[in-house]
Design a protein around this motif. Structure first.
Motif, PDB file in Angstrom:
ATOM      1  N   TYR B  15     -56.760   1.748   9.715  1.00 37.56           N
ATOM      2  CA  TYR B  15     -57.408   1.700  11.030  1.00 37.56           C
ATOM      3  C   TYR B  15     -56.481   2.370  12.017  1.00 37.56           C
ATOM      4  O   TYR B  15     -55.306   2.019  12.090  1.00 37.56           O
ATOM      5  N   PRO B  16     -56.995   3.327  12.748  1.00 40.32           N
ATOM      6  CA  PRO B  16     -56.110   3.967  13.716  1.00 40.32           C
ATOM      7  C   PRO B  16     -55.586   2.918  14.692  1.00 40.32           C
ATOM      8  O   PRO B  16     -56.342   2.008  15.027  1.00 40.32           O
ATOM      9  N   PRO B  17     -54.396   3.009  15.192  1.00 44.97           N
ATOM     10  CA  PRO B  17     -53.461   4.055  14.846  1.00 44.97           C
ATOM     11  C   PRO B  17     -52.744   3.796  13.521  1.00 44.97           C
ATOM     12  O   PRO B  17     -52.547   4.722  12.760  1.00 44.97           O
ATOM     13  N   GLU B  40     -55.274 -14.236   2.534  1.00 44.73           N
ATOM     14  CA  GLU B  40     -54.994 -14.664   3.899  1.00 44.73           C
ATOM     15  C   GLU B  40     -55.825 -13.865   4.883  1.00 44.73           C
ATOM     16  O   GLU B  40     -56.414 -12.850   4.551  1.00 44.73           O
ATOM     17  N   ASN B  41     -55.750 -14.320   6.120  1.00 53.75           N
ATOM     18  CA  ASN B  41     -56.360 -13.516   7.188  1.00 53.75           C
ATOM     19  C   ASN B  41     -55.710 -12.150   7.189  1.00 53.75           C
ATOM     20  O   ASN B  41     -54.506 -12.019   7.069  1.00 53.75           O
ATOM     21  N   GLY B  42     -56.543 -11.163   7.367  1.00 54.82           N
ATOM     22  CA  GLY B  42     -55.996  -9.822   7.475  1.00 54.82           C
ATOM     23  C   GLY B  42     -55.558  -9.250   6.145  1.00 54.82           C
ATOM     24  O   GLY B  42     -54.953  -8.191   6.104  1.00 54.82           O
ATOM     25  N   ALA B  43     -55.885  -9.928   5.050  1.00 51.79           N
ATOM     26  CA  ALA B  43     -55.492  -9.403   3.742  1.00 51.79           C
ATOM     27  C   ALA B  43     -56.303  -8.157   3.415  1.00 51.79           C
ATOM     28  O   ALA B  43     -55.901  -7.360   2.572  1.00 51.79           O
ATOM     29  N   ASP B 342     -62.169 -20.202  21.102  1.00 49.35           N
ATOM     30  CA  ASP B 342     -62.304 -18.766  20.902  1.00 49.35           C
ATOM     31  C   ASP B 342     -61.195 -18.057  21.651  1.00 49.35           C
ATOM     32  O   ASP B 342     -61.281 -17.843  22.840  1.00 49.35           O
ATOM     33  N   ARG B 343     -60.154 -17.715  20.949  1.00 45.72           N
ATOM     34  CA  ARG B 343     -59.002 -17.161  21.650  1.00 45.72           C
ATOM     35  C   ARG B 343     -59.336 -15.829  22.285  1.00 45.72           C
ATOM     36  O   ARG B 343     -58.735 -15.432  23.264  1.00 45.72           O
ATOM     37  N   LYS B 344     -60.303 -15.097  21.719  1.00 46.13           N
ATOM     38  CA  LYS B 344     -60.599 -13.778  22.281  1.00 46.13           C
ATOM     39  C   LYS B 344     -61.424 -13.902  23.548  1.00 46.13           C
ATOM     40  O   LYS B 344     -61.293 -13.111  24.465  1.00 46.13           O
ATOM     41  N   VAL B 345     -62.330 -14.862  23.597  1.00 44.62           N
ATOM     42  CA  VAL B 345     -63.215 -14.955  24.745  1.00 44.62           C
ATOM     43  C   VAL B 345     -62.643 -15.837  25.839  1.00 44.62           C
ATOM     44  O   VAL B 345     -62.586 -15.451  26.996  1.00 44.62           O
ATOM     45  N   ILE B 404     -52.218  -7.880  24.695  1.00 40.22           N
ATOM     46  CA  ILE B 404     -52.220  -8.921  23.677  1.00 40.22           C
ATOM     47  C   ILE B 404     -53.080  -8.505  22.490  1.00 40.22           C
ATOM     48  O   ILE B 404     -52.892  -8.977  21.368  1.00 40.22           O
ATOM     49  N   SER B 405     -53.991  -7.551  22.717  1.00 45.66           N
ATOM     50  CA  SER B 405     -54.846  -7.116  21.607  1.00 45.66           C
ATOM     51  C   SER B 405     -54.033  -6.439  20.515  1.00 45.66           C
ATOM     52  O   SER B 405     -54.503  -6.288  19.402  1.00 45.66           O
ATOM     53  N   SER B 406     -52.797  -6.018  20.839  1.00 49.69           N
ATOM     54  CA  SER B 406     -52.026  -5.353  19.795  1.00 49.69           C
ATOM     55  C   SER B 406     -51.345  -6.365  18.871  1.00 49.69           C
ATOM     56  O   SER B 406     -50.670  -5.988  17.940  1.00 49.69           O
ATOM     57  N   LEU B 407     -51.523  -7.664  19.163  1.00 54.60           N
ATOM     58  CA  LEU B 407     -51.000  -8.684  18.262  1.00 54.60           C
ATOM     59  C   LEU B 407     -52.062  -9.039  17.224  1.00 54.60           C
ATOM     60  O   LEU B 407     -53.249  -8.936  17.505  1.00 54.60           O
ATOM     61  N   SER B 408     -51.623  -9.509  16.062  1.00 55.37           N
ATOM     62  CA  SER B 408     -52.612  -9.949  15.088  1.00 55.37           C
ATOM     63  C   SER B 408     -53.221 -11.244  15.588  1.00 55.37           C
ATOM     64  O   SER B 408     -52.664 -11.936  16.448  1.00 55.37           O
ATOM     65  N   GLY B 409     -54.368 -11.584  15.036  1.00 55.78           N
ATOM     66  CA  GLY B 409     -55.073 -12.769  15.480  1.00 55.78           C
ATOM     67  C   GLY B 409     -54.214 -14.021  15.418  1.00 55.78           C
ATOM     68  O   GLY B 409     -54.219 -14.837  16.338  1.00 55.78           O
ATOM     69  N   GLY B 410     -53.457 -14.148  14.343  1.00 52.28           N
ATOM     70  CA  GLY B 410     -52.623 -15.333  14.191  1.00 52.28           C
ATOM     71  C   GLY B 410     -51.589 -15.422  15.302  1.00 52.28           C
ATOM     72  O   GLY B 410     -51.358 -16.483  15.877  1.00 52.28           O
ATOM     73  N   ASN B 411     -51.006 -14.287  15.604  1.00 51.99           N
ATOM     74  CA  ASN B 411     -50.000 -14.284  16.656  1.00 51.99           C
ATOM     75  C   ASN B 411     -50.625 -14.514  18.029  1.00 51.99           C
ATOM     76  O   ASN B 411     -50.036 -15.168  18.877  1.00 51.99           O
ATOM     77  N   ARG B 435     -59.350 -22.237  13.517  1.00 56.32           N
ATOM     78  CA  ARG B 435     -60.480 -21.488  12.949  1.00 56.32           C
ATOM     79  C   ARG B 435     -60.104 -20.029  12.753  1.00 56.32           C
ATOM     80  O   ARG B 435     -59.563 -19.383  13.635  1.00 56.32           O
ATOM     81  N   GLY B 436     -60.391 -19.532  11.556  1.00 57.06           N
ATOM     82  CA  GLY B 436     -60.154 -18.116  11.280  1.00 57.06           C
ATOM     83  C   GLY B 436     -58.689 -17.773  11.072  1.00 57.06           C
ATOM     84  O   GLY B 436     -58.342 -16.612  10.969  1.00 57.06           O
ATOM     85  N   LEU B 437     -57.818 -18.772  11.043  1.00 51.58           N
ATOM     86  CA  LEU B 437     -56.406 -18.453  10.807  1.00 51.58           C
ATOM     87  C   LEU B 437     -56.104 -18.541   9.321  1.00 51.58           C
ATOM     88  O   LEU B 437     -56.777 -19.223   8.569  1.00 51.58           O
ATOM     89  N   ASP B 438     -55.031 -17.861   8.922  1.00 53.40           N
ATOM     90  CA  ASP B 438     -54.660 -17.924   7.512  1.00 53.40           C
ATOM     91  C   ASP B 438     -53.816 -19.172   7.247  1.00 53.40           C
ATOM     92  O   ASP B 438     -53.391 -19.855   8.174  1.00 53.40           O
ATOM     93  N   VAL B 439     -53.596 -19.433   5.976  1.00 55.28           N
ATOM     94  CA  VAL B 439     -52.938 -20.668   5.591  1.00 55.28           C
ATOM     95  C   VAL B 439     -51.600 -20.839   6.300  1.00 55.28           C
ATOM     96  O   VAL B 439     -51.278 -21.916   6.803  1.00 55.28           O
TER      97      VAL B 439
HETATM   98  N1  LIG Z   1     -61.302  -2.734  17.364  1.00 57.70           N
HETATM   99  C1  LIG Z   1     -59.972  -2.692  17.117  1.00 57.70           C
HETATM  100  N2  LIG Z   1     -59.294  -1.589  17.501  1.00 57.70           N
HETATM  101  C2  LIG Z   1     -57.985  -1.508  17.285  1.00 57.70           C
HETATM  102  N3  LIG Z   1     -57.270  -2.463  16.680  1.00 57.70           N
HETATM  103  C3  LIG Z   1     -57.897  -3.573  16.283  1.00 57.70           C
HETATM  104  C4  LIG Z   1     -59.281  -3.746  16.489  1.00 57.70           C
HETATM  105  N4  LIG Z   1     -59.632  -4.911  15.989  1.00 57.70           N
HETATM  106  C5  LIG Z   1     -58.529  -5.447  15.503  1.00 57.70           C
HETATM  107  N5  LIG Z   1     -57.472  -4.638  15.655  1.00 57.70           N
HETATM  108  C6  LIG Z   1     -56.111  -4.869  15.240  1.00 57.70           C
HETATM  109  O1  LIG Z   1     -56.143  -5.762  14.175  1.00 57.70           O
HETATM  110  C7  LIG Z   1     -55.200  -6.773  14.328  1.00 57.70           C
HETATM  111  C8  LIG Z   1     -55.815  -8.133  14.460  1.00 57.70           C
HETATM  112  O2  LIG Z   1     -57.182  -8.038  14.273  1.00 57.70           O
HETATM  113  P1  LIG Z   1     -58.111  -9.257  14.078  1.00 57.70           P
HETATM  114  O3  LIG Z   1     -58.263  -9.919  15.391  1.00 57.70           O
HETATM  115  O4  LIG Z   1     -59.304  -8.791  13.337  1.00 57.70           O
HETATM  116  O5  LIG Z   1     -57.258 -10.177  13.158  1.00 57.70           O
HETATM  117  P2  LIG Z   1     -57.656 -11.596  12.674  1.00 57.70           P
HETATM  118  O6  LIG Z   1     -58.232 -11.458  11.320  1.00 57.70           O
HETATM  119  O7  LIG Z   1     -58.497 -12.272  13.654  1.00 57.70           O
HETATM  120  O8  LIG Z   1     -56.266 -12.276  12.692  1.00 57.70           O
HETATM  121  P3  LIG Z   1     -55.129 -12.281  11.584  1.00 57.70           P
HETATM  122  O9  LIG Z   1     -55.464 -11.170  10.687  1.00 57.70           O
HETATM  123  O10 LIG Z   1     -53.853 -12.112  12.309  1.00 57.70           O
HETATM  124  O11 LIG Z   1     -55.288 -13.609  11.031  1.00 57.70           O
HETATM  125  C9  LIG Z   1     -54.416  -6.405  15.538  1.00 57.70           C
HETATM  126  O12 LIG Z   1     -53.288  -5.664  15.134  1.00 57.70           O
HETATM  127  C10 LIG Z   1     -55.348  -5.548  16.312  1.00 57.70           C
HETATM  128  O13 LIG Z   1     -54.640  -4.625  17.095  1.00 57.70           O
END
Ligand SMILES: Nc1ncnc2c1ncn2[C@@H]1O[C@H](COP(=O)(O)OP(=O)(O)OP(=O)(O)O)[C@@H](O)[C@H]1O
Ligand SMILES: Nc1ncnc2c1ncn2[C@@H]1O[C@H](COP(=O)(O)OP(=O)(O)OP(=O)(O)O)[C@@H](O)[C@H]1O
Ligand SMILES: [Mg+2]
Ligand SMILES: [Mg+2]
Lengths: 360, 520, 316, 304
Positions: B15-17, B40-43, B342-345, B404-411, B435-439
């Motif tokens: 996924y870019p970048p 895990e999440n993000g696997a 909902d951490r995103k909203v 903060i969007s540049s952090l992974s969901g868990g972080n 919810r939605g977090l990895d182990v």
């Molecule tokens: N639309 C997007 N554009 C750019 N980067 C994204 C996008 N969606 C997610 N990411 C990147 O993916 C990572 C986290 O994405 P996402 O929120 O899907 O993870 P998660 O599955 O919820 O959490 P985790 O994987 O940490 O448990 C971050 O590095 C984020 O920058």
């Protein structure tokens, strides 16, 4: 911020090149025209001061729009707030005669309050009746337009004049002009400084920004969104009102003339959106737009390029800056992705193929 | 080659970048099997399936389907080849009816594209009957339960007559009963020859259902195993690469005074629907009170009433001994931390910097980050504050000014949890904190909650995950149709019993008895 | 015959060209002196933007203009200041009267009441003459104005006088369209007037007025154009046009500069007699207006010119 | 003709551009694209219509090139918004500015005039006299003798109603507006639907422009859309994009528009009568919001 500079520069350069191309295609001498554009806006004292004069309302309407949009209030009522601010200052300046030391700060206050009242109507309708400020502010523009027109062609008309305009305000309310430099610009700069601090450093500014980015987040975090909304609308209106007020206080006219709003308010909206509601960028784009607008008269004089060309040029600048903001990001991302892919390939060659580990 | 039904070869996805979501993944799936993918999440589970389904173009690699090279550019082509996917987030249009959602994208249309329902409606009805889905196809999606929405997603695939069903975490929001029902249905489909790819975090489910299991970690396939006599711990280790503690160890609760009390809360929403009725309970210092319930049974409204985002028609809320019923959110936040679901909203503003996200709420309550002038915030102190949060809560960040969007969901979740815990209050409201977090991340958040409890805070925990409720709570309240229908002790109840309360299968009489028992 | 000296001439207007009447008519004069009298010309439009006024004046000075024709609505004060600063330049202010301290501005003041009076005469003759096709028995005439300003009021004042001069019972109905540049609205306004028994409408609304002319054609009624000859725009329906000979006046004043007869600080009152205003009477007019009526128009015109009939001015 | 009759007649005429643009905007409304570029699309359509009619000498070509003008504007909008994913508000505002500057500039470059371009070579749309109806007193003049687009636009309202609510495309369109990802997931490109909606709005706004410059009057003047695109936007929001509502509301708007002019001659100063349509819009918004509030049970939930 740094990430914004490059796409902005690319956008501006590409837009200026596109403008060059249009001029060339239309048979105007492109380089000469651009030379006129800049020499009539920058390269003489008077030209430079004219540019600053033009920038004064643009900075303020730009700030007004940026504060509004940046905190999620769709205030499109800058034209109306501008007119009401100007009208209030005119009325005040005609009715009241005090020494300049009092008159100037009071007039500024009157402009701020008048503009805020006008946007306050929309804010109130939104709070009280849930009426979309995007429509009400637009409609209030037309209403302000006709209302001021009524005043200047009826009750406040200067009977000795031929066109709809009011008498001059009392000289106490005039901002000094020093050797061609209009001090109204300083008021705009001061407003810029205050708003920047408010926006970037204050608590309410933080709440505005948070509300602009995600109102649910700010509400959940305990921010009083309703109050913040009203304050943002009021500030936004006050800034547009001040822009109008300075038109009367600064310059040499000191009266409300028909058409005084011109396009400043809409230009402010454009400026805020190319600047992405960032305060510093808003100030810079206001200056840049004012260079184009001021210089267009020079192009008309020197190379007969119609002054509408500046409108086209501004629109192109906006489109290209916005487009390059998106596409440079996508481009940079894709390049990084490609590099990463290459690196991964290189790594595999180096390490041999160890990935078919186990297969159950 | 013939027996290879689906073969993915060296699939890479960037996924870019530079998120390497899939790193040369090979995977084979046989016709007619139930194949689970865990990780895990993000696997990269979802991403792998999206690539297969034509929703995300791969950066490299090949896919073979039925022995032929397949390159699905759009989901339409995948669907045409008989592949269907139920996404992690439901892909349904809330204002449309079930029927409209089912036909969307494959609509029966006559001349000029006019919709013709005459033949299709009976066909959809028939599918509902054949597979025993038991839903009214004329009801609006927005009005039906999550479980029913799940059925609609399956119905969509049946309508398109697919051979391969991909189910991405379908059980996340289901009750145990509903999940059981879903499994039965999937087995039924499997019997009539459908291949099923099943994605889940829940190892028990996977072990129960699958023929084969693939484990993924960090974008790579770790292993694929036959599901014969597999051990949960072993799987978990393969997933995270280390041993995982399944139940948090915690000391018995040492109860203090009442720190939160809800008294007779009643809430009627804008449409006149009663969402909460007579909800009364309390939370003491040093305990964790869990709230179980099928989503949409009043938990959302309860949270909103407690935080002050909504106000009740009647009833009172006390926090730390203060009556806060008429107070606004900020006044309450002085007394409570709140981790929103909902951490995103509601928990963050994705485009704002880490610092700006970290100081929310603190900006009004915490004099530590003020500038000399009270109305201003000191940027230096805000940064220092954020650094402390990052350090204390082990957040992995590139830089403090990054969005903060540049952090992974868990972080991101850690930032939200850390921010709230740094308010350092005696009452903590947690709404689906894991919810939605990895182990790994779940473990971290849960341990933190227990630590707070042991330090004397009272916690109210709302969760759809019964495992979590069982392992964390000292008491469990069950909500159903806007009422608290049971109060149970985790050590004295079972999942099934709670499930029955959640579904309203047990009635109020029993409920009262249960409450009295606990009261003793 | 030696070519006249090559002066730099600027035409500086508060508004914008393209009104098909006032400003455009001035531009015609500018074009003529460029072509016939060897001048180098430039036009600066301020588009009604007050911030542009000082800049426009300054730019014109910077460009080195020798002769500046200026329509200064809204920046009269500025014009005075600049004229005082640059007394060696020839400042000619059009359509209003502006006097600076050094008294170097020459003004061309059009007596539009006289022109409008003649338009009123024609309107009165048309509405009282039921032999003209489409004219009803009621004696109602109309006017569609742009915005409400003193010049407009002057026009209406003269127009009504002229009509009443023909018949005391003629009634005038007026609509202010509120804009100078919306023909759609002009047409709407005209149609409303025609539906109220109006036979003929004097359009005093620049671009907005072109909608009026269209409405006249559609309704089979009549209109009077303004500022430049618009009779041919909707042949058979535009009886006449009230002309404000901006271009001609510019040409004339420039001529005096070349002759050396030019004097700064004058107020040139251009009325009917001086040819500053007038009616456009051509074949289109003759097609509509009976010869007898036409003769009467010409008689009255002569009486106004000779002062037998005195047209009152709005600011009496 | 009576003033009343004329008022109704003129309200039909001035409702038409608002209706046409509104129908176009209904597409983008349902696709959840915030289309504030309608004003500009209309202006461009008005310009290209006049240019087309002037150079070809045929009103049909004029109308077609008006549509083409709106289409090109829509394509620019779509490229930016759908492909480059720029902000809709930003792009729309810039497009409006480009339309204003571009048409004014081209007016000067192409026809060497400023302000307005009129010529007998511009062929306007023919008016349709409906044989029997035109003879009915009062009703005749109201219903008959309009340019064909007036009738077409009313018909179009029904067509758009059917298209948005009764066809496959409509089902997908509204779904995109609600959740674009859901539409993508069933194999329908939401971007494509969005682009199509934008194009539909461009075509209809172009047609609205062509009506202004070839139907209502026969000329082009600078900024001749003069806020009608904004009004159309307000009407769309008020009617929630329903074509039947649009039909009704644009007529109401047309009526108020004319009312503003005819209230003159009373003691109210003209500037106040000119405010009437805008005040009417605010009042309409008040009732709309009230309806929305009471549909929610009338109880305000505190938002702090
Ligand atoms: N639309 C997007 N554009 C750019 N980067 C994204 C996008 N969606 C997610 N990411 C990147 O993916 C990572 C986290 O994405 P996402 O929120 O899907 O993870 P998660 O599955 O919820 O959490 P985790 O994987 O940490 O448990 C971050 O590095 C984020 O920058
Ligand atoms: N649209 C996207 N843009 C950028 N990065 C993404 C995007 N979607 C996913 N990612 C990243 O790709 C990686 C794999 O994500 P994926 O969603 O496949 O994980 P997953 O195994 O399904 O996790 P989960 O259990 O949370 O659903 C993660 O790091 C995620 O952050
Ligand atoms: Mg994920
Ligand atoms: Mg996933």
């Amino acid at each position: 911020m740094k990430k914004q500079v490059l796409p902005a520069l690319i956008g501006i350069v590409v837009a200026l090149l596109a403008g060059l191309l249009i001029l060339w295609a239309q048979g105007y001498p492109p380089l000469e025209s651009y030379a006129a554009l800049f020499s009539y806006s920058l390269f003489s004292k008077f030209a430079f001061f004219s540019t600053l004069d033009k920038a004064t309302p643009l900075i303020l309407t730009g700030l007004s729009a940026a504060v509004g949009f940046g905190s999620n209030c769709v205030n499109l009522g800058q034209p109306g707030q501008f007119l009401i601010g100007a009208m209030a200052v005119t009325a005040f300046g005609i009715a009241v005669d005090l020494p300049a030391g009092l008159m100037i700060p009071l007039s500024i206050l009157v402009a701020l309050v008048a503009g805020a009242c006008w946007s306050g109507i929309a804010a109130g309708l939104r709070r009280r009746f849930k009426m979309d400020e995007f429509i009400t502010t637009l409609m209030l523009n037309f209403i302000a337009d006709y209302f001021t027109l009524y005043l200047i062609s009826g009750p406040m008309l200067d009977k000795r004049m031929y066109s709809p305009l009011t008498p001059m305000t009392n000289p106490g309310a005039w901002l000094p002009i020093w050797n061609g430099f209009g001090s109204a610009f300083l008021v705009a700069v001061a407003a810029f400084a205050v708003v920047s601090v408010l926006w970037n450093r204050s608590k309410i500014g933080y709440e505005w920004r948070a509300m602009g980015q995600n109102p649910i987040f700010s509400r959940t975090g305990g921010c009083r969104n309703d109050a913040a909304y009203v304050w943002a609308m009021l500030l936004s209106g006050a800034l547009a009102g001040l822009a109008g007020g300075l038109m009367i206080m600064g310059g040499m006219q000191h009266r409300f003339v028909k058409g005084i709003g011109a396009n400043y308010a809409w230009d402010g909206v454009m400026i805020a959106i190319v600047a992405n509601n960032n305060m510093i960028a808003t100030g810079l784009y206001a200056l840049f737009f004012s260079v184009i607008q001021t210089g267009s008269m020079g192009m008309e004089l020197e190379t007969s390029v119609p002054s509408e060309f500046s409108l086209v040029l501004q629109a192109i600048v906006v489109l290209f800056v916005v487009a390059s903001r998106e596409s440079t990001r996508v481009l940079i991302n894709n390049i990084t992705a490609e590099l990463r892919m290459r690196r991964a390939r290189g790594r595999d060659k180096g390490m041999g193929d160890g990935r078919h580990a186990s297969n159950g | 080659m013939q027996d290879q039904f689906i073969k993915m070869d060296s699939i890479t996805k960037i996924y870019p970048p530079d998120t390497l979501a899939l790193d040369k993944v090979d995977l084979e799936i046989q016709e007619g099997e139930i194949h689970s993918i865990i990780g895990e999440n993000g696997a990269g589970k979802s991403t792998l399936m999206k690539v297969f389904y034509g929703m995300a173009p791969p950066s490299g690699g090949e896919i073979h389907f039925r022995g032929r090279k397949a390159k699905f550019a759009t989901p339409r082509e995948a669907v045409a080849s008989g592949i269907g996917m139920v996404h992690q987030e439901f892909m349904l249009i809330p204002s449309y009816t079930v029927y409209e959602n089912v036909i969307l994208g494959a609509e029966p249309a006559g001349r000029f594209g006019t919709l013709r329902h005459a033949d299709t409606k009976p066909k959809v009805e028939e599918l509902v009957d054949t597979y025993g889905l038991n839903i009214d196809i004329n009801s609006r999606i927005g009005d039906i339960s999550v479980g029913a929405q799940q059925k609609v997603e399956i119905l969509k695939l049946l309508y398109r007559d697919v051979d391969v069903l991909i189910m991405d975490e379908p059980t996340a929001a289901l009750t145990p009963q509903e999940a059981g029902e879903l499994f039965a249905r999937l087995r039924g489909l499997n019997k009539v020859g459908k291949t099923i790819i099943f994605i889940s975090h829940k190892l028990d489910e996977v072990l129960e259902l699958s023929d084969r299991i693939t484990v993924m970690r960090k974008g790579r396939r770790v292993v694929t195993v036959d599901n014969r006599g597999l051990d949960k711990a072993e799987l978990a280790r393969a997933m995270v690469g280390r041993d995982v503690v399944f139940s948090i160890e915690k000391a018995p609760a040492s109860l203090g005074e009442i720190v939160f009390e809800a008294r007779g809360l009643r809430y009627v929403d804008e449409n006149g629907v009663i969402r909460l009725e007579g909800v009364s309970f309390d939370v003491r210092r040093g305990e964790i009170v869990g709230i179980a319930g099928v989503e949409g049974n009043g938990q959302y409204e309860l949270v909103q009433l407690v935080t002050g985002l909504l106000s009740a028609q009647s009833g009172r809320v006390f926090i730390g001994g203060h009556d806060v019923t008429g107070e606004d959110v900020m006044a309450r936040r002085k007394l409570m931390c709140y981790v929103p679901q909902d951490r995103k909203v509601s928990g963050s503003a994705q485009n704002m910097s880490l610092v700006d996200n970290a100081i929310m709420t603190h900006h009004r309550l915490n004099p530590e980050i003020e500038d000399r002038c009270e109305a201003l915030l000191s940027s230096g102190r805000c940064r220092a504050f954020t650094s402390r949060l990052v350090e204390d809560f082990g957040v992995l960040v590139p830089e403090l000014d990054a969005p903060i969007s540049s952090l992974s969901g868990g972080n991101q979740q850690k930032v939200v949890v850390g921010r709230e815990f740094m308010l350092d209050t005696d009452f903590i409201l947690l709404d689906q904190p894991t919810r939605g977090l990895d182990v790994g991340s779940i473990e971290y958040v849960q341990e933190e909650v227990v630590r707070r409890r042991d330090a004397g805070a009272g916690c109210l925990l709302i969760s759809a995950d019964l495992d979590e409720l069982f392992s964390l709570s000292d008491r469990i309240l069950v909500m159903s149709r806007g009422r608290v229908v049971a109060e149970l002790r985790p050590e004295a109840t079972t999942r099934e019993e709670i499930g029955e309360y959640m579904l309203g299968a047990k009635d109020a009489q029993e409920d009262w008895r249960a409450r009295e028992e606990v009261g003793k | 015959l030696a070519a006249p000296p090559r002066y730099k001439v600027a035409y500086l207007i508060n508004g914008a060209l393209g009104d098909l009447s006032f400003y455009d008519s001035g531009q015609e004069g500018i074009d003529r002196i460029k072509k016939e009298l060897n001048a180098e010309t430039r036009t600066i439009e301020c588009n009604y933007d007050p911030v542009a006024y000082p800049q426009a004046l300054q730019s014109v000075v910077a460009w080195g203009a020798d002769v500046i024709f200026v329509v200064s609505y809204g920046f009269e004060d500025l014009l005075m200041q600049y004229a005082d600063m640059y007394p060696e330049k020839k400042w000619i202010n059009l359509d209003t009267v502006v006097q600076n301290k050094k008294n170097t501005i020459t003004n061309v003041d059009f007596i539009e009441e006289e022109g409008a009076f003649m338009a009123g005469v024609v309107a009165g003759l048309v509405t009282t003459d039921t032999s003209i096709p489409g004219v009803n028995r009621d004696k109602v005439i109309g006017a569609v104005c742009g915005e409400d300003d003193p010049i407009m009021r002057g026009f209406l004042f003269g127009y009504e006088q002229g009509a009443k001069h023909i018949d005391k019972d003629v009634e005038l109905k007026t609509i202010f369209a509120g804009t100078w540049d919306d023909p759609v609205r002009g047409k709407q306004a005209a149609k409303q007037l025609y539906s109220q028994k109006v036979d003929i409408i004097f359009q005093i609304a620049a671009l907005t007025g072109s909608g009026v002319l269209e409405a006249a054609k559609e309704e089979g009624k009549y209109a009077i154009g303004v500022d430049s000859n618009q009779n041919g725009l909707q042949p058979g329906h535009v009886v006449t046009s009230m002309l404000k000979h901006m271009g001609q006046s510019i040409y004339r004043v420039y001529g005096t500069i070349l002759d050396g007869k030019y004097k700064p600080g004058m107020v040139l009152e251009y009325g009917l007699r001086e040819g500053g205003v007038g009616l456009a009477i051509d074949s289109h007019t003759k097609e509509i207006l009976p010869a007898k009526s036409l003769q009467r128009v010409i008689d009255i015109e002569n009486k106004v010119k000779s002062g037998v009939i005195k047209v009152e001015r709005y600011r009496g | 003709m009576h003033l009343m009759v004329e008022m109704i007649r003129s309200s039909i005429l001035s409702a038409t551009p608002v209706l046409l643009a509104g129908l176009g905007g209904a597409y983008t409304f349902h696709a959840n694209v915030f289309n504030i570029a309608m004003e500009g699309m209309m202006l461009i359509g008005a310009f290209t219509a006049v240019a087309g009619s002037y150079f070809s000498g045929s009103w049909i070509m004029g109308v077609l090139s008006g549509i083409a003008g709106g289409l090109v504007a829509a394509l620019i909008f779509a490229i930016f918004v759908v492909s480059l994913k720029t902000d809709e508000f930003v792009t729309g505002t810039a497009l409006n500015m480009l339309a204003l500057g571009g048409t004014t500039y081209s007016l000067r470059q192409l026809f060497h005039v400023k302000g307005a371009f009129m010529s007998h070579a511009i062929q306007s749309m023919p008016r349709w006299n409906i044989p029997l109806i035109s003879r009915i007193p009062h009703l005749g003049p109201i219903l008959s003798g309009h340019p064909f687009i007036v009738y077409a636009s009313i018909l179009l309202a029904f067509v758009v109603e059917w298209h948005i609510f009764g066809t496959r495309y409509g089902l997908r369109l509204r779904a995109v507006g609600e959740d674009a990802r859901a539409v993508d997931s069933v194999g329908v490109s939401s971007d494509r639907i969005k682009a199509q909606a934008i194009i539909a709005s461009g075509v209809l706004c172009g047609l609205a422009g062509a009506y202004l410059s070839l139907g209502y009057v026969t000329l082009f003047s600078e900024n001749m859309s003069n806020g009608r695109g904004w009004i159309a936007l307000a009407v769309i929001i008020l009617t929630r994009g329903r074509p039947m509502g649009l039909l009704l509301m644009s007529l109401v708007f047309g009526l108020f528009d004319g009312l503003g002019l005819s209230l003159q001659g009373t003691i109210i100063p003209p500037q106040f009568t000119q405010m009437v349509p805008y005040i009417a819009t605010i009042v309409a918004l008040y009732f709309y919001s009230r309806e929305k509030r009471s549909a929610r049970g009338g109880k305000e939930t505190p938002t702090t």
